[in-house]
Design a protein around this motif. Structure first.
Motif, PDB file in Angstrom:
ATOM      1  N   UNK A 136       0.823  -0.826   0.700  1.00 47.89           N
ATOM      2  CA  UNK A 136       0.083  -0.233   0.200  1.00 47.89           C
ATOM      3  C   UNK A 136       0.566   0.959   0.231  1.00 47.89           C
ATOM      4  N   UNK A 137       1.810   1.262   1.150  1.00 45.09           N
ATOM      5  CA  UNK A 137       2.668   2.344   1.319  1.00 45.09           C
ATOM      6  C   UNK A 137       3.680   2.938  -0.115  1.00 45.09           C
ATOM      7  N   UNK A 138       4.143   2.124  -0.886  1.00 45.62           N
ATOM      8  CA  UNK A 138       4.733   2.206  -1.947  1.00 45.62           C
ATOM      9  C   UNK A 138       3.965   2.015  -3.623  1.00 45.62           C
ATOM     10  N   UNK A 139       2.940   1.392  -3.413  1.00 49.01           N
ATOM     11  CA  UNK A 139       2.135   1.715  -4.138  1.00 49.01           C
ATOM     12  C   UNK A 139       1.468   2.891  -4.258  1.00 49.01           C
ATOM     13  N   UNK A 140       1.256   3.304  -3.267  1.00 48.88           N
ATOM     14  CA  UNK A 140       0.199   4.889  -3.243  1.00 48.88           C
ATOM     15  C   UNK A 140       1.746   5.831  -4.072  1.00 48.88           C
ATOM     16  N   UNK A 141       2.798   5.615  -3.483  1.00 51.07           N
ATOM     17  CA  UNK A 141       4.149   6.830  -3.896  1.00 51.07           C
ATOM     18  C   UNK A 141       4.404   6.446  -5.279  1.00 51.07           C
ATOM     19  N   UNK A 142       4.088   5.786  -5.907  1.00 48.18           N
ATOM     20  CA  UNK A 142       4.420   5.211  -7.120  1.00 48.18           C
ATOM     21  C   UNK A 142       3.848   5.662  -8.326  1.00 48.18           C
ATOM     22  N   UNK A 143       2.056   5.751  -7.389  1.00 47.15           N
ATOM     23  CA  UNK A 143       0.780   6.582  -8.270  1.00 47.15           C
ATOM     24  C   UNK A 143       1.141   7.940  -8.003  1.00 47.15           C
ATOM     25  N   UNK A 144       1.120   8.611  -6.961  1.00 44.77           N
ATOM     26  CA  UNK A 144       1.455   9.364  -7.119  1.00 44.77           C
ATOM     27  C   UNK A 144       3.205  10.175  -7.720  1.00 44.77           C
ATOM     28  N   UNK A 145       3.865   9.066  -7.996  1.00 45.90           N
ATOM     29  CA  UNK A 145       5.019  10.337  -8.633  1.00 45.90           C
ATOM     30  C   UNK A 145       5.018  10.216  -9.726  1.00 45.90           C
ATOM     31  N   UNK A 146       4.559   8.618 -10.285  1.00 44.24           N
ATOM     32  CA  UNK A 146       4.507   8.797 -11.622  1.00 44.24           C
ATOM     33  C   UNK A 146       3.189   8.703 -12.047  1.00 44.24           C
ATOM     34  N   UNK A 147       1.685   8.627 -11.759  1.00 38.90           N
ATOM     35  CA  UNK A 147       1.031   8.891 -12.041  1.00 38.90           C
ATOM     36  C   UNK A 147       0.070  10.374 -12.218  1.00 38.90           C
ATOM     37  N   UNK A 148      -0.101  10.861 -10.560  1.00 31.80           N
ATOM     38  CA  UNK A 148      -0.626  12.137 -10.639  1.00 31.80           C
ATOM     39  C   UNK A 148       0.537  13.240 -10.674  1.00 31.80           C
ATOM     40  N   UNK A 149       1.840  13.226  -9.821  1.00 35.40           N
ATOM     41  CA  UNK A 149       2.824  13.962 -10.420  1.00 35.40           C
ATOM     42  C   UNK A 149       3.250  14.404 -11.791  1.00 35.40           C
ATOM     43  N   UNK A 150       2.961  13.114 -12.587  1.00 40.03           N
ATOM     44  CA  UNK A 150       3.694  13.248 -14.323  1.00 40.03           C
ATOM     45  C   UNK A 150       2.540  14.286 -14.618  1.00 40.03           C
TER      46      UNK A 150
END
Lengths: 223, 144
Positions: A136-150
């Protein structure tokens, strides 16, 4: 204390998985295409990696005595030490992979990881719960970094960008340009890391009963 | 027999892990910018990297005709991983970084500079601004 790990898994599979994560975690690809660079782990990620390994050891996900100890031969200890070192390097580089490279967001991400790991350390989860928590933690970080911020940084991101802009109205959050390929590589890196964690030595059944008995004696009594 | 086999597996695993870790560290140290440079670095580390002789000769021909842009493109094609000091010598002082010990001698009789030391000195002289730069006759100086 642990179930015996096949020699090939300990000597080849685990080092290969964790070293691949350590190598790919620092890979950065220029959004304009072409150029790539390799970012060494910043100091904060080393601290986070130490904390993460501590959390894993506390939860029984990482059992150091299953990899090194007096009961093992020198060759087995060398093999186990390689796994531990590779796991440490992979953990540090996974944080590098999931954290923005600069700006206030980098600080926010690092604080987010720090407090979450600290909280997990205090909660004393078991092996399975820690694995779920890390996904969950790494998944959310991934989504924020590579989906939302991108998406925020990409003027052609369409509805994703519009939605995020509306949701973050008033907040001074700017996106971080990311090459599409970087997202796929980060996803594979994260998946390899989680697979590596699942393949780490497991506690022997008697050890599991002992842990449960210590933490939840009522369950053992009822059975 | 099982114990011997397990010991062999562990020794092979240690060798593999050491080699893989060394490769990753070398990649981080070299900082390749493209996949070609990454692959070329791997090939060079095992001594298997070769420049393309056709493109290299073409680059030399352009270089001697003072068609430097064309020569640069041909040398880039000949040495896409930028691993060959002799090829890089004709482009910029990347050759100095690539040459073992920072020293390289190129036995090209058409050049007036043959070593990386001379090349570096000439490049540094070119960066210094001095009064003689205003001398219009300087354009007639023979190219090295």
């Amino acid at each position: 204390v642990t179930r015996p790990l096949p020699a090939a898994r300990e000597a080849f599979v685990l080092p290969a998985l964790f070293l691949t994560v350590a190598g790919a975690g620092g890979l950065r690809i220029a959004p304009a295409g072409g150029g790539m660079s390799f970012v060494p782990p910043p100091l904060i990620t080393l601290v986070l990696a130490v904390l993460l390994l501590g959390v894993m050891a506390r939860a029984g996900l990482l059992i150091p005595t299953g990899l090194v100890g007096d009961h093992r031969t020198g060759l087995e200890n060398a093999s186990g030490a390689v796994v531990l070192l590779a796991l440490f390097a992979a953990s540090a580089q996974l944080f590098t992979c999931l954290t923005p490279d600069a700006g206030i967001l980098r600080l926010v991400f690092n604080l987010f990881f720090l407090f979450l790991l600290w909280n997990t350390l205090a909660a004393q989860p078991d092996r399975t719960r820690l694995l779920r928590s890390l996904v969950v933690v790494f998944g959310w970080a991934y989504v924020v970094r590579y989906v939302a911020l991108a998406a925020l940084a990409d003027p052609e991101a369409g509805w994703t960008r519009r939605l995020l802009t509306v949701l973050l109205e008033g907040a001074a959050v700017s996106g971080e340009p990311t090459a599409p390929l970087a997202g796929y590589i980060a996803f594979a890196t994260l998946a390899l890391y989680m697979i590596g964690l699942v393949l780490l030595p497991r506690p022997a059944p008697s050890e599991v009963v002992a842990v449960v008995a210590a933490r939840a004696p009522d369950i053992v009594d009822a059975s | 027999m099982g114990a011997v086999r397990e010991a062999l597996v562990r020794v092979a695993g240690l060798v593999f892990a050491a080699a893989y870790a060394a490769f990753i560290v070398s990649v981080y140290a070299r900082q390749p910018r493209t996949v070609q440079q990454l692959a070329g670095g791997v090939a060079a580390s095992v001594g298997a990297y070769r420049v393309d002789p056709v493109n290299f000769q073409e680059g030399l021909r352009f270089f001697r005709n003072e068609q430097f842009l064309e020569a640069r493109a041909a040398f880039e094609r000949a040495d896409p991983a930028r691993q060959d000091p002799s090829t890089q010598f004709y482009i910029v002082d990347r050759a100095i970084a690539r040459a073992p010990g920072g020293r390289l001698v190129v036995a090209d009789p058409t050049l007036q500079m043959h070593t990386t030391d001379e090349l570096r000195a000439e490049l540094q002289r070119g960066l210094v601004r001095e009064l003689s730069d205003l001398n219009p006759m300087k354009v007639l100086e023979e190219r090295k």
